[in-house]
Design a protein around this motif. Structure first.
Motif, PDB file in Angstrom:
ATOM      1  N   ASP A  55       0.839  -1.193   0.000  1.00 36.25           N
ATOM      2  CA  ASP A  55       0.000   0.000   0.000  1.00 36.25           C
ATOM      3  C   ASP A  55       0.883   1.255   0.000  1.00 36.25           C
ATOM      4  O   ASP A  55       1.683   1.460   0.918  1.00 36.25           O
ATOM      5  CB  ASP A  55      -0.889  -0.035   1.265  1.00 36.25           C
ATOM      6  N   ILE A  56       0.730   2.088  -1.044  1.00 38.05           N
ATOM      7  CA  ILE A  56       1.553   3.302  -1.157  1.00 38.05           C
ATOM      8  C   ILE A  56       0.732   4.566  -0.918  1.00 38.05           C
ATOM      9  O   ILE A  56       1.244   5.671  -1.012  1.00 38.05           O
ATOM     10  CB  ILE A  56       2.215   3.380  -2.552  1.00 38.05           C
ATOM     11  N   ALA A  57      -0.550   4.398  -0.601  1.00 39.16           N
ATOM     12  CA  ALA A  57      -1.458   5.558  -0.567  1.00 39.16           C
ATOM     13  C   ALA A  57      -1.080   6.586   0.499  1.00 39.16           C
ATOM     14  O   ALA A  57      -1.443   7.752   0.386  1.00 39.16           O
ATOM     15  CB  ALA A  57      -2.893   5.087  -0.347  1.00 39.16           C
ATOM     16  N   ARG A  58      -0.360   6.148   1.555  1.00 34.09           N
ATOM     17  CA  ARG A  58      -0.047   7.119   2.620  1.00 34.09           C
ATOM     18  C   ARG A  58       1.395   7.627   2.548  1.00 34.09           C
ATOM     19  O   ARG A  58       1.878   8.218   3.512  1.00 34.09           O
ATOM     20  CB  ARG A  58      -0.309   6.478   3.976  1.00 34.09           C
ATOM     21  N   VAL A  59       2.070   7.365   1.452  1.00 34.29           N
ATOM     22  CA  VAL A  59       3.446   7.883   1.302  1.00 34.29           C
ATOM     23  C   VAL A  59       3.356   9.372   0.971  1.00 34.29           C
ATOM     24  O   VAL A  59       2.852   9.745  -0.097  1.00 34.29           O
ATOM     25  CB  VAL A  59       4.194   7.107   0.189  1.00 34.29           C
ATOM     26  N   ASP A  60       3.848  10.218   1.869  1.00 35.26           N
ATOM     27  CA  ASP A  60       3.692  11.668   1.697  1.00 35.26           C
ATOM     28  C   ASP A  60       4.268  12.161   0.375  1.00 35.26           C
ATOM     29  O   ASP A  60       3.676  13.017  -0.290  1.00 35.26           O
ATOM     30  CB  ASP A  60       4.379  12.416   2.847  1.00 35.26           C
ATOM     31  N   ALA A  61       5.436  11.622  -0.009  1.00 35.88           N
ATOM     32  CA  ALA A  61       6.117  12.112  -1.220  1.00 35.88           C
ATOM     33  C   ALA A  61       5.329  11.792  -2.486  1.00 35.88           C
ATOM     34  O   ALA A  61       5.650  12.305  -3.561  1.00 35.88           O
ATOM     35  CB  ALA A  61       7.511  11.497  -1.305  1.00 35.88           C
ATOM     36  N   LEU A  62       4.316  10.934  -2.389  1.00 37.72           N
ATOM     37  CA  LEU A  62       3.521  10.590  -3.578  1.00 37.72           C
ATOM     38  C   LEU A  62       2.202  11.355  -3.594  1.00 37.72           C
ATOM     39  O   LEU A  62       1.373  11.148  -4.477  1.00 37.72           O
ATOM     40  CB  LEU A  62       3.229   9.081  -3.603  1.00 37.72           C
ATOM     41  N   GLY A  75       1.549  14.421  -7.477  1.00 39.14           N
ATOM     42  CA  GLY A  75       1.944  13.140  -6.885  1.00 39.14           C
ATOM     43  C   GLY A  75       1.026  12.038  -7.392  1.00 39.14           C
ATOM     44  O   GLY A  75      -0.175  12.255  -7.572  1.00 39.14           O
ATOM     45  N   SER A  76       1.583  10.854  -7.625  1.00 38.54           N
ATOM     46  CA  SER A  76       0.781   9.786  -8.245  1.00 38.54           C
ATOM     47  C   SER A  76      -0.410   9.398  -7.373  1.00 38.54           C
ATOM     48  O   SER A  76      -1.403   8.897  -7.873  1.00 38.54           O
ATOM     49  CB  SER A  76       1.649   8.574  -8.545  1.00 38.54           C
ATOM     50  N   CYS A  77      -0.308   9.616  -6.059  1.00 38.78           N
ATOM     51  CA  CYS A  77      -1.421   9.229  -5.175  1.00 38.78           C
ATOM     52  C   CYS A  77      -2.401  10.373  -4.924  1.00 38.78           C
ATOM     53  O   CYS A  77      -3.262  10.270  -4.039  1.00 38.78           O
ATOM     54  CB  CYS A  77      -0.897   8.664  -3.859  1.00 38.78           C
ATOM     55  N   ALA A  78      -2.269  11.475  -5.672  1.00 39.49           N
ATOM     56  CA  ALA A  78      -3.295  12.530  -5.585  1.00 39.49           C
ATOM     57  C   ALA A  78      -4.611  11.934  -6.078  1.00 39.49           C
ATOM     58  O   ALA A  78      -4.638  11.245  -7.110  1.00 39.49           O
ATOM     59  CB  ALA A  78      -2.892  13.720  -6.454  1.00 39.49           C
ATOM     60  N   HIS A  80      -8.639  11.804  -7.424  1.00 38.83           N
ATOM     61  CA  HIS A  80      -9.470  12.564  -8.377  1.00 38.83           C
ATOM     62  C   HIS A  80     -10.229  13.676  -7.648  1.00 38.83           C
ATOM     63  O   HIS A  80     -10.412  14.760  -8.185  1.00 38.83           O
ATOM     64  CB  HIS A  80     -10.445  11.634  -9.085  1.00 38.83           C
ATOM     65  N   ALA A  81     -10.673  13.388  -6.417  1.00 36.58           N
ATOM     66  CA  ALA A  81     -11.416  14.410  -5.664  1.00 36.58           C
ATOM     67  C   ALA A  81     -10.539  15.641  -5.431  1.00 36.58           C
ATOM     68  O   ALA A  81     -11.016  16.779  -5.560  1.00 36.58           O
ATOM     69  CB  ALA A  81     -11.892  13.828  -4.331  1.00 36.58           C
ATOM     70  N   GLU A  82      -9.260  15.417  -5.125  1.00 34.83           N
ATOM     71  CA  GLU A  82      -8.353  16.551  -4.909  1.00 34.83           C
ATOM     72  C   GLU A  82      -8.128  17.329  -6.209  1.00 34.83           C
ATOM     73  O   GLU A  82      -8.157  18.562  -6.227  1.00 34.83           O
ATOM     74  CB  GLU A  82      -6.986  16.058  -4.390  1.00 34.83           C
ATOM     75  N   LEU A  83      -7.912  16.595  -7.297  1.00 31.96           N
ATOM     76  CA  LEU A  83      -7.609  17.265  -8.574  1.00 31.96           C
ATOM     77  C   LEU A  83      -8.816  18.040  -9.097  1.00 31.96           C
ATOM     78  O   LEU A  83      -8.674  19.113  -9.688  1.00 31.96           O
ATOM     79  CB  LEU A  83      -7.146  16.244  -9.615  1.00 31.96           C
ATOM     80  N   ALA A  84     -10.013  17.485  -8.868  1.00 32.83           N
ATOM     81  CA  ALA A  84     -11.232  18.103  -9.410  1.00 32.83           C
ATOM     82  C   ALA A  84     -11.442  19.516  -8.879  1.00 32.83           C
ATOM     83  O   ALA A  84     -12.006  20.357  -9.588  1.00 32.83           O
ATOM     84  CB  ALA A  84     -12.443  17.232  -9.077  1.00 32.83           C
ATOM     85  N   VAL A  85     -10.984  19.775  -7.645  1.00 30.70           N
ATOM     86  CA  VAL A  85     -11.264  21.089  -7.054  1.00 30.70           C
ATOM     87  C   VAL A  85     -10.013  21.950  -6.906  1.00 30.70           C
ATOM     88  O   VAL A  85     -10.056  23.017  -6.307  1.00 30.70           O
ATOM     89  CB  VAL A  85     -11.932  20.936  -5.656  1.00 30.70           C
ATOM     90  N   HIS A  86      -8.902  21.485  -7.458  1.00 30.26           N
ATOM     91  CA  HIS A  86      -7.661  22.239  -7.252  1.00 30.26           C
ATOM     92  C   HIS A  86      -7.654  23.528  -8.085  1.00 30.26           C
ATOM     93  O   HIS A  86      -7.783  23.498  -9.309  1.00 30.26           O
ATOM     94  CB  HIS A  86      -6.456  21.358  -7.625  1.00 30.26           C
ATOM     95  N   ASP A  87      -7.468  24.675  -7.421  1.00 26.52           N
ATOM     96  CA  ASP A  87      -7.598  25.972  -8.098  1.00 26.52           C
ATOM     97  C   ASP A  87      -6.640  26.123  -9.277  1.00 26.52           C
ATOM     98  O   ASP A  87      -7.032  26.611 -10.343  1.00 26.52           O
ATOM     99  CB  ASP A  87      -7.337  27.117  -7.104  1.00 26.52           C
ATOM    100  N   LEU A  88      -5.387  25.726  -9.091  1.00 26.63           N
ATOM    101  CA  LEU A  88      -4.391  25.889 -10.154  1.00 26.63           C
ATOM    102  C   LEU A  88      -4.748  25.032 -11.378  1.00 26.63           C
ATOM    103  O   LEU A  88      -4.654  25.487 -12.521  1.00 26.63           O
ATOM    104  CB  LEU A  88      -3.010  25.497  -9.620  1.00 26.63           C
ATOM    105  N   GLY A 112      -9.724   6.825  -5.681  1.00 27.45           N
ATOM    106  CA  GLY A 112      -9.002   6.608  -6.945  1.00 27.45           C
ATOM    107  C   GLY A 112      -7.987   7.712  -7.185  1.00 27.45           C
ATOM    108  O   GLY A 112      -8.235   8.884  -6.927  1.00 27.45           O
ATOM    109  N   THR A 113      -6.814   7.316  -7.697  1.00 27.17           N
ATOM    110  CA  THR A 113      -5.710   8.265  -7.874  1.00 27.17           C
ATOM    111  C   THR A 113      -5.367   8.444  -9.345  1.00 27.17           C
ATOM    112  O   THR A 113      -5.697   7.610 -10.188  1.00 27.17           O
ATOM    113  CB  THR A 113      -4.453   7.744  -7.144  1.00 27.17           C
ATOM    114  N   ILE A 114      -4.622   9.517  -9.618  1.00 26.65           N
ATOM    115  CA  ILE A 114      -4.187   9.754 -11.009  1.00 26.65           C
ATOM    116  C   ILE A 114      -3.173   8.688 -11.423  1.00 26.65           C
ATOM    117  O   ILE A 114      -3.183   8.197 -12.553  1.00 26.65           O
ATOM    118  CB  ILE A 114      -3.643  11.192 -11.186  1.00 26.65           C
TER     119      ILE A 114
END
Ligand SMILES: Cc1cc2nc3c(=O)[nH]c(=O)nc-3n(C[C@H](O)[C@H](O)[C@H](O)COP(=O)(O)OP(=O)(O)OC[C@H]3O[C@@H](n4cnc5c(N)ncnc54)[C@H](O)[C@@H]3O)c2cc1C
Length: 295
Positions: A55-62, A75-78, A80-88, A112-114
């Motif tokens: 399980d890599i989901a809690r690796v901060d660097a990802l 990060g590969s473990c970002a 979809h929910a995070e990306l959908a609302v990210h301002d940048l 689910g992650t990118i």
């Protein structure tokens, strides 16, 4: 090491630890991020001989998204929910944010992650067309070092990525785009709620001072076995004024080529018409050509 329905489960705390575990356990272990593809696949018997997951989901660097030195590193473990609302992302790569917003359901987007989306390499993976258009690079880490590959080199075919069992996708890197580009995004799914894309199209265009197309990038989703941009249509449009007639012609030509490449089955006439419509609409949005007169 814990037991997960007969599967050995290990959680990694760092990238180095995850790489060591994958190297030690060998190809009978797979990395797991959100698990939304992997756990379904395991249950359906798609991964013969797999004994455990790391399980890599809690690796901060990802995790997370970092804007630096002319690029944006996701990060590969970002999720979809995070990306959908990210301002940048919403400001600079709106089709990527919209694609993540369209994935599955809130539960799937929260897990689910990118990274899982591109490593899983389903032809209908929603983020892929936007990543192709953005010119994204996939950063891969192995015990021997790091390499970067473009998304179309990384995804080698349906459900196949250029990744060894002891390697991890660390990040997806987006180059900063020159200013003035406009995006278009169209997605067709059978139902609104939980369905995967049947077809999607992302377009990005820059117009010159005279209103002609200076540069345009177009990528379809869920129609080709191996993702690619529609370079024929891009070439045909470059340097021209975006009239509805021109965009329709480019859309029809590229849809015919894509359907030929994907293989003509009974659904081909339907697919070709729908794809041509989605390409035209995405191009109209990207060139702000809606309402322009036909020539
Ligand atoms: C009900 C449902 C609806 C869905 N709807 C959609 C949809 O609309 N659009 C869409 O695109 N997808 C959809 N999916 C598929 C899935 O949710 C996405 O592809 C998601 O992004 C996968 O990410 P994950 O983190 O859950 O991947 P996981 O299941 O954890 O992993 C998938 C694969 O990638 C590998 N992997 C994951 N991360 C890494 C990494 N960093 N390095 C190396 N290998 C890695 C795993 O070993 C595995 O082979 C849906 C799935 C379900 C179950």
């Amino acid at each position: 090491v814990a037991d997960l329905n007969g599967l050995r489960y290990t959680r990694a705390g760092t990238v180095e630890e995850a790489l060591q575990l994958l190297e030690r356990f060998g190809p009978r272990y797979m990395p797991v991020a959100g698990g939304t593809d992997l756990l379904v696949g395991l249950r359906r018997g798609w991964y013969d001989g797999i004994e455990g997951v790391v399980d890599i989901a809690r690796v901060d660097a990802l995790r997370g998204l970092d804007a630096q030195d002319g690029q944006i590193c996701i990060g590969s473990c970002a999720t979809h929910a995070e990306l959908a609302v990210h301002d940048l992302l919403r400001a600079e790569y709106p089709a990527l944010a919209s694609a993540s917003a369209a994935v599955g359901s809130p539960q799937i987007r929260n897990r689910g992650t990118i990274g899982g989306n591109i490593v899983g390499a389903a032809p209908c993976a929603d983020t892929v067309p936007a990543l192709l258009v953005a010119g994204a690079l996939v950063e891969v880490v192995a015990p021997s070092g790091t390499r970067s590959v473009s998304v179309d080199q990384f995804i080698t075919g349906p459900y196949t990525a250029a990744l060894q069992p002891h390697e991890l996708t660390r990040a997806v890197v987006l180059p900063r785009l020159k200013p003035g580009g406009r995006w278009g995004y169209e997605r067709l799914a059978r139902r609104g709620a939980l369905d995967r894309a049947r077809m999607s199209v992302v377009a990005l265009a820059w117009l010159d001072d005279d209103g002609r197309i200076d540069e345009v990038r177009i990528a379809p989703g869920a129609v080709l076995p191996k993702p690619r941009r529609l370079s024929e249509a891009e070439g045909m449009l470059r340097g021209k004024t975006p009239t509805t007639a021109l965009l329709s012609e480019a859309a029809r030509g590229s849809a015919a080529a894509v359907v030929d490449e994907a293989g003509r089955r009974w659904s081909a006439p339907y697919k070709q018409r729908v794809l041509a419509t989605l390409v035209r609409r995405a191009l109209e949005q990207a060139t702000a050509a809606e309402g322009l007169p036909d020539e």
